[in-house]
Design an enzyme around this catalytic site. Structure first.
Site, PDB file in Angstrom:
ATOM      1  N   LYS A 151       0.818  -1.220   0.000  1.00 54.63           N
ATOM      2  CA  LYS A 151       0.000   0.000   0.000  1.00 54.63           C
ATOM      3  C   LYS A 151       0.851   1.269   0.000  1.00 54.63           C
ATOM      4  CE  LYS A 151      -2.569  -0.511   3.577  1.00 54.63           C
ATOM      5  NZ  LYS A 151      -3.503  -0.029   4.617  1.00 54.63           N
TER       6      LYS A 151
ATOM      7  N   ARG B 110     -12.102   1.636   9.390  1.00 52.02           N
ATOM      8  CA  ARG B 110     -11.626   0.337   9.872  1.00 52.02           C
ATOM      9  C   ARG B 110     -12.773  -0.613  10.214  1.00 52.02           C
ATOM     10  NH1 ARG B 110      -6.233   0.357  11.098  1.00 52.02           N
ATOM     11  NH2 ARG B 110      -6.406  -1.350  12.598  1.00 52.02           N
TER      12      ARG B 110
ATOM     13  N   ARG C  14      12.346 -11.044   7.274  1.00 54.08           N
ATOM     14  CA  ARG C  14      13.338 -10.021   7.611  1.00 54.08           C
ATOM     15  C   ARG C  14      14.203 -10.451   8.805  1.00 54.08           C
ATOM     16  NH1 ARG C  14      11.240  -3.988   8.524  1.00 54.08           N
ATOM     17  NH2 ARG C  14       9.980  -5.067  10.081  1.00 54.08           N
TER      18      ARG C  14
ATOM     19  N   ARG D 243      13.151  -9.281  14.836  1.00 53.07           N
ATOM     20  CA  ARG D 243      12.304  -8.530  15.763  1.00 53.07           C
ATOM     21  C   ARG D 243      11.085  -9.376  16.097  1.00 53.07           C
ATOM     22  NH1 ARG D 243      11.289  -2.670  13.237  1.00 53.07           N
ATOM     23  NH2 ARG D 243       9.688  -3.965  12.301  1.00 53.07           N
TER      24      ARG D 243
ATOM     25  N   ARG E 193      -1.220 -11.313  13.069  1.00 55.53           N
ATOM     26  CA  ARG E 193      -1.483  -9.945  12.589  1.00 55.53           C
ATOM     27  C   ARG E 193      -2.294  -9.975  11.289  1.00 55.53           C
ATOM     28  NH1 ARG E 193       3.335  -6.214  10.370  1.00 55.53           N
ATOM     29  NH2 ARG E 193       2.180  -4.329   9.838  1.00 55.53           N
TER      30      ARG E 193
END
Length: 217
Positions: free
Chosen positions: A13, A88, A127, A161, A172
């Site tokens: 996005k 949302r 990552r 992380r 998520r």
């Protein structure tokens, strides 16, 4: 041209928002940015939002919608806007429709960048970071030139992380799918939804979005 950009985390996005706002000279309105601005400027709605945030509470829909309504009345939205992160939920979508009617700033289209959650899991959980210097790598797109050795400092210790770990990423994405699905159904019913396959090269996604927006003009 008044737009709402949708897509799961990692769908691209941000990249496409830059293209749209630059090409069509409309402001990119992210809820995080306008919340911070409203609070910093101590607008009435910003002060209301701050009172909830200070208590650790969620900001109610009516306050969120009030901050968005204030932002959509600013002069730079006269030729259009690109919403990101709002609405949302269905209550906010209905309120945005009302705000748009009142301000003559109704949505022209909703662009949904569609990428399968399984693909996004790989993108987002790939990552890893050099513990010594903080250089960032990706197991699919940006590996060190020599396996196990940082290109920048030569370090050999890497970490992920917590929010990049597969279980966190999966949850998520699940939360975002549950949040987005009713909105996609709503905007399909409103005949505003345009879905683009985001699992393509970035220029191809950009080209498809551009074709959609040209047809709106």
């Amino acid at each position: 041209m008044n737009l709402f950009l949708m897509g799961l985390p990692g769908a691209g996005k941000g990249t496409q928002a830059e293209f749209i706002t630059e090409r069509y000279q409309i402001p990119h309105i992210s809820t995080g940015d306008i919340f911070r601005a409203a609070i910093k400027n101590q607008t009435p709605m910003g002060l209301k939002a701050q009172s909830y945030i200070d208590k650790g509470d969620l900001v109610p829909d009516d306050v969120t919608c009030g901050i968005v309504a204030d932002r959509l009345q600013q002069a730079d939205t006269a030729n259009g806007y690109l919403l990101d992160g709002f609405p949302r939920n269905l209550a906010q979508a209905e309120q945005l429709k009302l705000i748009g009617t009142q301000l003559n700033r109704q949505l022209s289209a909703v662009i949904n960048i569609d990428v399968a959650p399984s693909v996004l899991e790989e993108r987002l959980s790939g990552r890893f970071i050099c513990k010594n210097c903080g250089a960032t790598y990706h197991k699919l797109y940006n590996q060190p030139k020599v396996a196990g050795t940082c290109d920048v400092c030569g370090g050999h210790v890497f970490y992920q992380r917590s929010d990049d770990k597969p279980a966190t990423v999966k949850n998520r994405l699940k939360v975002n799918v549950e949040m987005n699905t009713p909105l996609l159904d709503y905007y399909q019913t409103e005949h505003l939804l345009h879905t683009v396959n985001g699992d393509q090269a970035i220029p191809t996604v950009t080209k498809e979005i551009n074709q959609i927006l040209n047809n709106l003009s």
